[in-house]
Design a protein around this motif. Structure first.
Motif, mmCIF file in Angstrom:
data_model
loop_
_atom_site.group_PDB
_atom_site.id
_atom_site.type_symbol
_atom_site.label_atom_id
_atom_site.label_comp_id
_atom_site.label_asym_id
_atom_site.label_seq_id
_atom_site.Cartn_x
_atom_site.Cartn_y
_atom_site.Cartn_z
ATOM 1 N N ASP B 327 36.550 -32.444 7.709
ATOM 2 C CA ASP B 327 35.451 -31.582 8.100
ATOM 3 C C ASP B 327 35.420 -30.372 7.171
ATOM 4 O O ASP B 327 36.433 -29.970 6.642
ATOM 5 N N LYS B 328 34.298 -29.797 7.039
ATOM 6 C CA LYS B 328 34.088 -28.577 6.251
ATOM 7 C C LYS B 328 34.250 -28.802 4.754
ATOM 8 O O LYS B 328 34.149 -27.873 3.976
ATOM 9 N N GLY B 356 30.161 -26.287 7.629
ATOM 10 C CA GLY B 356 29.303 -25.111 7.535
ATOM 11 C C GLY B 356 28.719 -24.987 6.144
ATOM 12 O O GLY B 356 27.987 -24.056 5.835
ATOM 13 N N GLN B 357 29.050 -25.962 5.286
ATOM 14 C CA GLN B 357 28.584 -25.888 3.905
ATOM 15 C C GLN B 357 27.184 -26.474 3.814
ATOM 16 O O GLN B 357 26.987 -27.595 3.387
ATOM 17 N N MET B 555 21.399 -22.525 6.321
ATOM 18 C CA MET B 555 22.151 -21.496 5.598
ATOM 19 C C MET B 555 23.622 -21.769 5.779
ATOM 20 O O MET B 555 24.039 -22.367 6.769
ATOM 21 N N PRO B 556 24.442 -21.310 4.844
ATOM 22 C CA PRO B 556 25.882 -21.479 5.007
ATOM 23 C C PRO B 556 26.388 -20.641 6.173
ATOM 24 O O PRO B 556 25.851 -19.580 6.458
ATOM 25 N N MET B 566 29.852 -24.071 -3.550
ATOM 26 C CA MET B 566 30.004 -25.519 -3.338
ATOM 27 C C MET B 566 30.100 -26.275 -4.646
ATOM 28 O O MET B 566 30.961 -27.133 -4.809
ATOM 29 N N ILE B 567 29.191 -25.951 -5.575
ATOM 30 C CA ILE B 567 29.153 -26.736 -6.810
ATOM 31 C C ILE B 567 30.257 -26.329 -7.764
ATOM 32 O O ILE B 567 30.475 -26.969 -8.774
#
Lengths: 174, 816
Positions: B327-328, B356-357, B555-556, B566-567
């Motif tokens: 998760d996450k 949450g990402q 939104m995050p 993230m990237i």
């Protein structure tokens, strides 16, 4: 009913025995269709050689069977396909859908499409019933199948008509 | 005022034109030159009617009575009147049915047709032509004209996008008036006189961002959209009314498609948003949809190669890969023009996978939701003081046009029973513009400054300082420090005058866009300024649904979960929709380390080259859903019949993935997404009306992100908003021909120094990403800075480019 009546009837039969038969030995013999018979479409050209069709799609709009599909494009002024700015880049008739009503002919503003006398359109595959410009431009004789057979057997296209083209098409040999 | 049209009596407001009275009464009168939102001039003389009114005795003020009937006597005008330029009077009688009127209208049709070539079969307007319709309804059906018609140029390219057929023109003057009255540039005019009159420009081309509208308003086929030339007849197109997703305005458009291709886009009328005008980016920027190289099936990487598979197989593959990911560690990112429904789907997927990402991109650093009083388009059009920060003509061109409405000082017309008034008599040709009410501020000279009473070029990257200085002027009596004066970019008196103008105005509006949104401090300053001068604010988000996606909370959940993180290694698995971050080589390196990269996009690009799964995406013209424009108006997006193969929008992706995961997620279809949205926002989005729905959302964003103060950035390249989206320029050849390639704008001195000349193709590494552009040299650019259009991956702001990487591309290379 008397014997006399039977003799009368047999007389008619006997009379016909000595008349010329009305049946035609089609396909060995060509048939004669009426002048206003509506068969396969022809796309005509102007005497200058330019196509009469301007790709206006009015035939497609008039067609009750939605058998016609037209896509137009702009003429190259140096090498035009038709007079004016516009010509048909794709002109297709689905002969399975066509009901040969002749509405396209009536709708055509330039007299480019005319229903001819050819009627032997039977074929084997669905897609072969879609006739494009190459199959309908004036000068092309015979259905797709007849032309295919002619190339395979190396002989002229043989259509089963003796009556010649429709009066509208007579003398159009360009 | 009481008016009698034929046998119908009706009550209308004073100032209404007689033609509107006729239509309001349910009768018809032909017209060619009148046009909604433009001045009536009576050029075509088609709307003739017999008009009369009672008269008052000057001495007594009594109505002059008819001696026989005892009723007020009707005094008819000596000739038939053009109803579009006649205002109604008390007790006016309008007759449109008598033989005299019909005869005159018939005669006018005959006159109009004298020099019209009647080449309707080859005309793209055929079937949707006002002249055709009117000639059919009011003409005699026979021509008495036996002479040669006027011959003029048939194919005159006014620009790359518009062709003019001068033979077909009937001199209604709509296009001439349009350019002067709507975008405010006198571009076209009549040349020569009488039968020789033709439409022409002084120079070359049409220098405006709103040229396409003249093809919509031309009543004949004289002005035509060159991109859809001969592509189909009007009755063959499937017309889909939808909302343009090209910018945040929510402009209404009609997408005309045939045999699975979009052939053209026309403007639709939405009186409260774009009226009936759209910009050229929205109108002509659709060619990429039909590009040959569109991805139309899902692809999965097998032994290093992307192989076409079914959706089920692709999502099954994603599911198997997801099992190893905690998760996450999964990130989901949407492009900011995704619909609300796609947003709901992404949220549901993120919630299910407990991550949450979740983010949308481009998402400016500051919130795009307006704080305090949000301005509507109508507020903008009726404002008596407007302060613009940014380049609206490129960012949201519809805002540019509504600002120009305000300059005319004519409020939007009241709606009549037949809709928008056909002839609004308050509008005139060459009206004086109240330029004084408009102030435009930007880091470089922008187009709207030509129309502004006061224009300010503040230092590049100095939005925060500029706005803070203004706030100080508005709130504190103290003198400004020298630094603040420098940041203001104008004399302090000018700044005070601006504040005074805004504060004294009844209806002040402050418009700001991406330049301000790039910095939370600048955004806070502009909100403070708006509060200080009691102005409403209009926020131009970077994309069509930036407002909506932020409002529903795509939104995050934490600042460290943002897209940028993230990237760059923040996530172990990514689902990216419509984005191409791998253009930046450093990001591409980071993406290579991912365990799973799913790319949902229309085209193969640098990121799909790294992807494990590529899923075909629908374009904005194929989606069904809802977007929220910059006013907060919910607008319907409807799908046009375009052949996108097996492409799906994000709701489709979530449906397939949900099936693979064995769950029924919210947003698995637009219907379930609308149900979830109704729950979330208390707005029923089913069957939205064409003009949209203005409704206050029930809840504020569920997840707010506290944004840390960003450090001041410096750089030598300013990424700027542009009407033509740079990411699609290469697949929009005709738009590129008209507006040019992606431009790198330079000051002439800088160009000399860097030995660059206008028109040269260059490659430059901007903030790590290699960008190709064509050099454009312009005095409007400040020295020491280069302007380059922003992309979703490189949003508006100041960045640095390594000038050592600047390479000139020779033209031969380009051909190869």
């Amino acid at each position: 009913m008397s014997v006399l009546d039977i003799a009368k009837g047999m007389g008619v039969t006997l009379g016909h025995l000595f008349k010329r038969p009305v049946t035609v030995r089609y396909p060995e013999q060509p048939v004669d269709v009426k002048p206003r018979f509506r068969g396969r479409h022809h796309l005509l050209r102007h005497p200058s050689g330019l196509e009469k069709c301007i790709g206006c799609s009015l035939c497609a709009a008039a067609c009750p069977a939605y058998a016609i599909y037209v896509e137009a494009a702009e003429n190259d002024p140096d090498d035009p396909v038709s007079p004016g700015e516009r010509y048909a880049s794709i002109y297709e008739i689905n002969m399975l859908r066509c009901i040969f009503c002749g509405m396209c002919e009536e709708a055509c503003p330039t007299g480019a499409i005319v229903l001819g006398h050819e009627f032997e359109l039977a074929d084997f595959v669905y897609q072969d019933f879609t006739y494009g410009k190459d199959d309908m431009l004036v000068g092309v004789m015979g259905s797709k199948w007849q032309r295919r057979e002619a190339t395979q057997k190396g002989r002229d296209v043989r259509v089963g008509l003796s009556s010649g083209p429709r009066p509208e098409l007579e003398g159009v040999d360009y | 005022m009481k008016v009698k049209v034929n046998d119908t009596e009706l009550e209308l407001a004073p100032g209404t034109s007689a033609i509107d009275a006729v239509f309001a009464a349910g009768y018809d009168v032909p017209y060619f030159c009148s046009q909604e939102y433009m001045s009536p001039i009576g050029a075509c003389r088609m709307c003739l009617a017999k008009v009369g009114a009672p008269r008052q005795d000057r001495a007594t003020g009594e109505w002059i009575l008819d001696e026989e009937t005892g009723e007020p006597k009707i005094f008819y005008f000596p000739t038939l009147m053009a109803t579009c330029t006649t205002a109604i009077m008390e007790g006016m009688v309008i007759d449109t049915l008598s033989d005299e009127v019909r005869g005159a209208q018939n005669g006018m049709v005959e006159f109009t047709l004298i020099n019209h070539p009647l080449d309707c079969p080859v005309c793209d307007k055929g079937g949707a032509c006002e002249l055709q319709d009117r000639a059919y309804e009011y003409g005699s059906g026979l021509s008495r004209f036996r002479f040669d018609k006027r011959h003029q140029e048939k194919h005159h390219a006014l620009s790359e996008l518009i062709t003019l057929d001068r033979e077909r023109c009937i001199h209604c003057k709509r296009c001439v008036r349009y350019f002067e009255e709507v975008p405010g540039d006198e571009v076209l005019d009549f040349i020569e006189r009488g039968g020789h009159t033709y439409i022409g420009t002084l120079g070359e081309g049409l220098p405006s961002n709103f040229t396409g509208n003249i093809t919509d308003i031309c009543p004949v086929g004289a002005l035509l959209d060159a991109t859809s030339r001969f592509r189909g007849r009007n009755w063959e197109y499937d017309h889909t009314r939808t909302t343009g997703l090209d910018d945040a305005s929510g402009s209404a458009i009609i997408v005309d498609a045939r045999t699975g291709r979009i052939e053209r886009i026309k403007a639709a009328l939405n009186a409260e948003v774009n009226k009936s005008w759209i910009d050229d980016g929205t109108r002509f920027g659709h060619e990429y949809v039909d590009a040959e190289d569109r991805i139309k099936t899902p692809l999965v990487r097998k032994e290093g190669e992307l192989v076409p598979v079914t959706w089920e197989e692709a999502t099954g593959y994603v599911k198997a890969k997801l099992e190893g990911i905690a998760d996450k560690e999964l990130g989901i990112v949407l492009r900011a023009d995704a619909t609300l429904e796609e947003g709901v789907a992404a949220k549901a997927l993120a919630d299910h996978l407990q991550t949450g990402q979740l983010d949308h991109c481009p998402r400016p650093k500051a919130s795009v939701l307006p704080e305090g009083d949000a301005a509507r388009f109508t507020d903008l059009a009726t404002a008596d003081a407007i302060f613009v920060i940014g380049d609206v003509s490129e960012e949201v061109p519809a805002v540019d046009l509504r600002i120009k409405d305000a300059l005319k000082g004519v409020s939007p017309p009241a709606s009549l029973p037949h809709g928008v008034p056909i002839a609004d008599l308050r509008l005139k040709e060459r009206m004086p513009r109240k330029a004084g009410l408009l102030t435009v501020a930007a880091p470089y000279r922008v187009d709207l400054m030509r129309h502004a009473g006061r224009s300010v070029c503040y230092p590049v990257g100095g939005e925060t300082a500029f706005l803070s200085a203004l706030v100080k002027l508005a709130t504190v009596e103290d003198e400004l420090s020298e630094e603040e004066v420098a940041a203001l970019g104008m004399p302090v008196d000018e700044g005070r005058a601006l504040i005074e103008r805004l504060a004294q105005a009844q209806n002040a509006v402050i418009v700001y866009g991406s330049f301000v949104l790039a910095s939370p401090a600048a955004r806070n300053a502009v909100i403070a300024l708006a509060k200080a001068v009691k102005a409403k604010v209009m926020v131009m988000g970077p994309m069509a649904n930036s407002y909506g996606l932020e409002a529903i909370g795509v939104m995050p959940s934490h600042a460290r979960y943002s897209y940028q993180q993230m990237i760059r290694g923040g996530a172990k698995a990514l689902i990216l929709s419509g984005l191409d971050p791998a253009q930046d080589p450093s990001v591409a390196e980071a993406l290579k380390d991912l365990e799973l990269l799913v790319v949902h996009h229309h085209f193969a690009n640098a990121t799909t080259a790294l992807a494990d799964v590529v899923l075909p995406a629908k374009t904005g013209y194929e989606k069904d859903g809802t977007v929220v424009n910059l006013e907060g108006r919910y607008l319907p997006v409807r799908s046009a019949p375009v052949d996108g193969g097996q492409s799906e929008d994000f709701t489709g992706l979530v449906r397939y993935l949900g099936e693979a995961l064995g769950v029924r997620l919210d947003g698995r279809s637009t219907r379930s997404a609308k149900r979830a949205l109704n729950h979330l926002l208390a707005v029923d989005l089913r069957d939205l009306p064409d003009e949209g729905l203005l409704a206050k959302a029930k809840s504020r964003p569920l997840r707010r992100v506290s944004v840390k103060e960003q450090e001041a950035v410096s750089g030598n390249v300013l990424l700027v908003p542009s009407m033509v989206r740079p990411e699609f320029v290469s697949r929009n050849p005709q738009l590129r021909a008209a507006f040019g390639d992606v431009a790198l704008c330079l000051h002439p001195d800088d160009a000399d120094q860097m030995k660059l000349v206008g028109g040269e193709r260059v490659r430059l590494s901007v903030d790590g990403t290699l960008r190709k552009a064509t050099v454009r040299v312009s005095e409007t650019v400040p020295q020491g800075i280069m302007l380059l259009p922003a992309t979703p991956e490189q949003p508006v702001g100041l960045v640095s480019a390594d000038l050592a990487t600047l390479v000139k591309e020779s033209s031969e290379l380009e051909v190869a």
